[in-house]
Motif scaffolding. Structure first.
Motif, mmCIF file in Angstrom:
data_model
loop_
_atom_site.group_PDB
_atom_site.id
_atom_site.type_symbol
_atom_site.label_atom_id
_atom_site.label_comp_id
_atom_site.label_asym_id
_atom_site.label_seq_id
_atom_site.Cartn_x
_atom_site.Cartn_y
_atom_site.Cartn_z
ATOM 1 N N ASN A 1 0.812 -1.218 0.000
ATOM 2 C CA ASN A 1 0.000 0.000 0.000
ATOM 3 C C ASN A 1 0.847 1.270 0.000
ATOM 4 N N ASP A 2 2.050 1.168 0.526
ATOM 5 C CA ASP A 2 2.932 2.334 0.649
ATOM 6 C C ASP A 2 4.090 2.230 -0.336
ATOM 7 N N PRO A 3 4.257 3.201 -1.251
ATOM 8 C CA PRO A 3 5.326 3.131 -2.242
ATOM 9 C C PRO A 3 6.721 3.030 -1.636
ATOM 10 N N LEU A 4 6.964 3.717 -0.518
ATOM 11 C CA LEU A 4 8.289 3.670 0.101
ATOM 12 C C LEU A 4 8.569 2.282 0.666
ATOM 13 N N ASN A 5 7.600 1.697 1.328
ATOM 14 C CA ASN A 5 7.754 0.344 1.845
ATOM 15 C C ASN A 5 7.953 -0.650 0.705
ATOM 16 N N TYR A 6 7.248 -0.412 -0.378
ATOM 17 C CA TYR A 6 7.392 -1.267 -1.562
ATOM 18 C C TYR A 6 8.806 -1.173 -2.132
ATOM 19 N N LEU A 7 9.335 0.051 -2.219
ATOM 20 C CA LEU A 7 10.691 0.240 -2.725
ATOM 21 C C LEU A 7 11.712 -0.467 -1.836
ATOM 22 N N GLU A 8 11.515 -0.393 -0.544
ATOM 23 C CA GLU A 8 12.421 -1.072 0.389
ATOM 24 C C GLU A 8 12.416 -2.582 0.157
ATOM 25 N N THR A 9 11.248 -3.147 -0.130
ATOM 26 C CA THR A 9 11.147 -4.580 -0.414
ATOM 27 C C THR A 9 11.887 -4.932 -1.698
ATOM 28 N N LEU A 10 11.720 -4.123 -2.723
ATOM 29 C CA LEU A 10 12.426 -4.343 -3.989
ATOM 30 C C LEU A 10 13.941 -4.319 -3.792
ATOM 31 N N VAL A 11 14.417 -3.327 -3.070
ATOM 32 C CA VAL A 11 15.853 -3.190 -2.848
ATOM 33 C C VAL A 11 16.394 -4.361 -2.039
ATOM 34 N N SER A 12 15.660 -4.778 -1.034
ATOM 35 C CA SER A 12 16.084 -5.906 -0.217
ATOM 36 C C SER A 12 16.210 -7.180 -1.054
ATOM 37 N N TRP A 13 15.232 -7.416 -1.924
ATOM 38 C CA TRP A 13 15.262 -8.598 -2.779
ATOM 39 C C TRP A 13 16.404 -8.507 -3.790
ATOM 40 N N ALA A 14 16.619 -7.319 -4.338
ATOM 41 C CA ALA A 14 17.712 -7.127 -5.302
ATOM 42 C C ALA A 14 19.068 -7.348 -4.637
ATOM 43 N N ASN A 15 19.248 -6.842 -3.441
ATOM 44 C CA ASN A 15 20.525 -7.042 -2.731
ATOM 45 C C ASN A 15 20.774 -8.519 -2.453
ATOM 46 N N LYS A 16 19.715 -9.258 -2.162
ATOM 47 C CA LYS A 16 19.852 -10.685 -1.851
ATOM 48 C C LYS A 16 20.368 -11.468 -3.050
ATOM 49 N N TYR A 17 19.982 -11.059 -4.249
ATOM 50 C CA TYR A 17 20.370 -11.803 -5.448
ATOM 51 C C TYR A 17 21.317 -11.017 -6.355
ATOM 52 N N LYS A 18 22.020 -10.092 -5.766
ATOM 53 C CA LYS A 18 22.998 -9.309 -6.542
ATOM 54 C C LYS A 18 24.039 -10.212 -7.180
ATOM 55 N N TRP A 19 24.462 -11.241 -6.470
ATOM 56 C CA TRP A 19 25.459 -12.181 -6.994
ATOM 57 C C TRP A 19 24.983 -12.835 -8.285
#
Length: 493
Positions: A16-34
């Protein structure tokens, strides 16, 4: 008629919150950066296959119809085998679930161009320009605006649609004189056909200029070219005003502009957004579809004074960096693979050939495993792997006998099993494409939202009698199968 959606931004289910959504995207991207930072050319030399979870690789290799099973995972509705490992299922499901929704509305209606307006356009371009020009015209009409600044106008397809089909006054700007001159040739061709229909045909005024617009000079440029006077001197060598009749539908507010760009590359899209955000005197609306994220700058002063990514304060505070490899991946459209099987197979074979060539070159001391030599263009594979090797050696400036035909054939026979592995690895990596693009898009939405909500913007553009919508909207305007970079931004202040 294409109208604004009810929601300014349509987030995936559960957000529901764009900022919270962005944080989720970044967290997932960092996890699979390798994973998304892998270069397929290093497949053999960096032992990339063994970096994947061996449970994943085992089940995917063992699938009976493995190719069809694998490439459909990149579609918008992937089919997942219930017997697969939970970690694999979660990676596929979550990468798909958290990405922005990309399918366009089935209720969308748009006008269609007359045949003479289609000169030079492909089917894809017609699809884009018809919808984009309709939207721009609708937004401009809502805000009492008759003038549009088309930045990065190229051959002028969008500009002509706005001027000749929607009766708007358009300033088409491109940095390339070749593009500007090409656009003018198309203009003249369209005008000849326009005059055949009716002498009373109303058209907007279309002006082409070759210039670099910046936040520092935009006001002066728009003042210089925004006049509706027919007596204006247009003899400057790098400019041309198409001799059309000013539209009878021109509104009374000639000081306000809508700035737009259709698939403006890299930093050009972010420049359009900064021009909208920073100019509170003349630019009051924006309509933009971006592309070519690999051309975005992540360092100040690369192309323009500000970086192209990130744009928002919110993402900047997360200290998230993407890098060129990830930004290239964000431009990929793997959801098309399922419908382009033969082209996909050829592409995977290209990756296999390049990776195998790198192994041979490293084994023979012709290249370093830490830095693979770059091939500027794809190589024609008509003569198989041997022909590919010979063409590559020539491009690298190496002797044709550096790798003999016999050696190439021996390596191909020994490692041919790896083409399946490369296909699986590349596909799993490509599941991150939509996640990475979602980060770029939400970052831009947050930046625009911040600029629209700023006190300076509200003070400069506030009008108690103006009921036109204010805000920032982002949604899929084009069919993603037809035009993969399909997310449009509309902003007004």
């Amino acid at each position: 008629m294409i109208s604004l959606p009810e929601k300014e931004i349509d987030l995936p289910f559960g957000f529901n919150d764009p900022l919270n959504y962005l944080e989720t995207l970044v967290s997932w991207a960092n996890k699979y950066k390798w994973l998304y930072d892998l270069h397929i050319v290093d497949f053999f030399t960096h032992d990339q296959w063994n970096k994947l979870d061996q449970e994943w690789t085992h089940v995917l290799e063992q699938e009976e119809n493995w190719f069809d099973t694998v490439i459909q995972l990149t579609s918008f509705e992937p089919i997942i085998n219930p017997s697969w490992p939970e970690t694999l299922k979660k990676y596929i499901q979550e990468s798909n679930r958290i990405a922005l929704l990309r399918k366009q509305s089935n209720n969308e209606r748009h006008t269609e161009f007359k045949k003479h307006m289609l000169f030079g356009m492909t089917g894809k371009k017609i699809h884009e320009v018809e919808r984009m020009s309709d939207l721009i015209h609708q937004v401009a009409k809502q805000h009492g605006i008759s003038s549009a600044l088309d930045l990065g106008s190229g051959q002028g397809y969008l500009s002509r649609a706005l001027a000749f089909h929607h009766d708007m006054n358009v300033l088409a700007v491109d940095m390339s004189e070749i593009q500007t001159k090409g656009a003018e040739r198309f203009d003249r061709r369209v005008i000849r056909h326009e005059e055949k229909y009716t002498e009373e045909s109303h058209r907007g005024r279309l002006t082409h200029i070759t210039e670099l617009i910046t936040p520092q000079n935009i006001s002066s440029v728009l003042t210089r070219w925004g006049s509706n006077d027919d007596d204006k001197d247009i003899s400057t060598s790098d400019t041309n005003t198409t001799p059309t009749t000013p539209s009878s539908t021109t509104t009374t507010n000639n000081d306000r502009w809508l700035i737009c760009g259709l698939h403006a590359c890299g930093d050009l899209s972010t420049l359009i957004m900064r021009l909208f955000a920073e100019d509170n005197d003349k630019v009051s609306c924006l309509v933009n579809v971006g592309c070519c994220y690999h051309y975005l700058s992540e360092q100040p002063g690369c192309m323009f004074p500000e970086t192209g990514f990130p744009m928002s304060d919110s993402l900047a505070k997360m200290n998230f960096t993407m890098g060129t490899t990830a930004r290239v991946l964000a431009c990929h459209s793997p959801w098309q693979w399922k419908h382009q099987k033969q082209a996909s197979k050829k592409s995977f074979q290209q990756h296999f050939f390049r990776a195998l060539l790198q192994k041979i070159m490293v084994d023979k001391g012709l290249a370093s495993a830490s830095q693979a030599p770059a091939l500027a263009h794809r190589i024609n594979k008509k003569n198989g792997f041997v022909g590919y090797v010979q063409a590559a050696l020539k491009k690298f400036g190496l002797s044709s006998d550096s790798i003999t035909a016999e050696e190439a054939e021996q390596y191909l026979e020994e490692y041919k099993y790896a083409e399946k592995q490369i296909t699986i690895l590349w596909t799993l990596r490509s599941l991150m494409a939509r996640v990475l693009e979602s980060i770029v898009l939400v970052d831009r939405w947050l930046y625009l939202k911040q600029s629209v909500s700023s006190p300076q913007s509200q003070q400069k553009n506030g009008n108690d009698n103006d009921i036109s919508p204010r805000g920032v909207w982002m949604w899929p305007l084009f069919d993603p199968m037809e035009s993969p970079r399909n997310m449009v931004f509309v902003a007004s202040k």
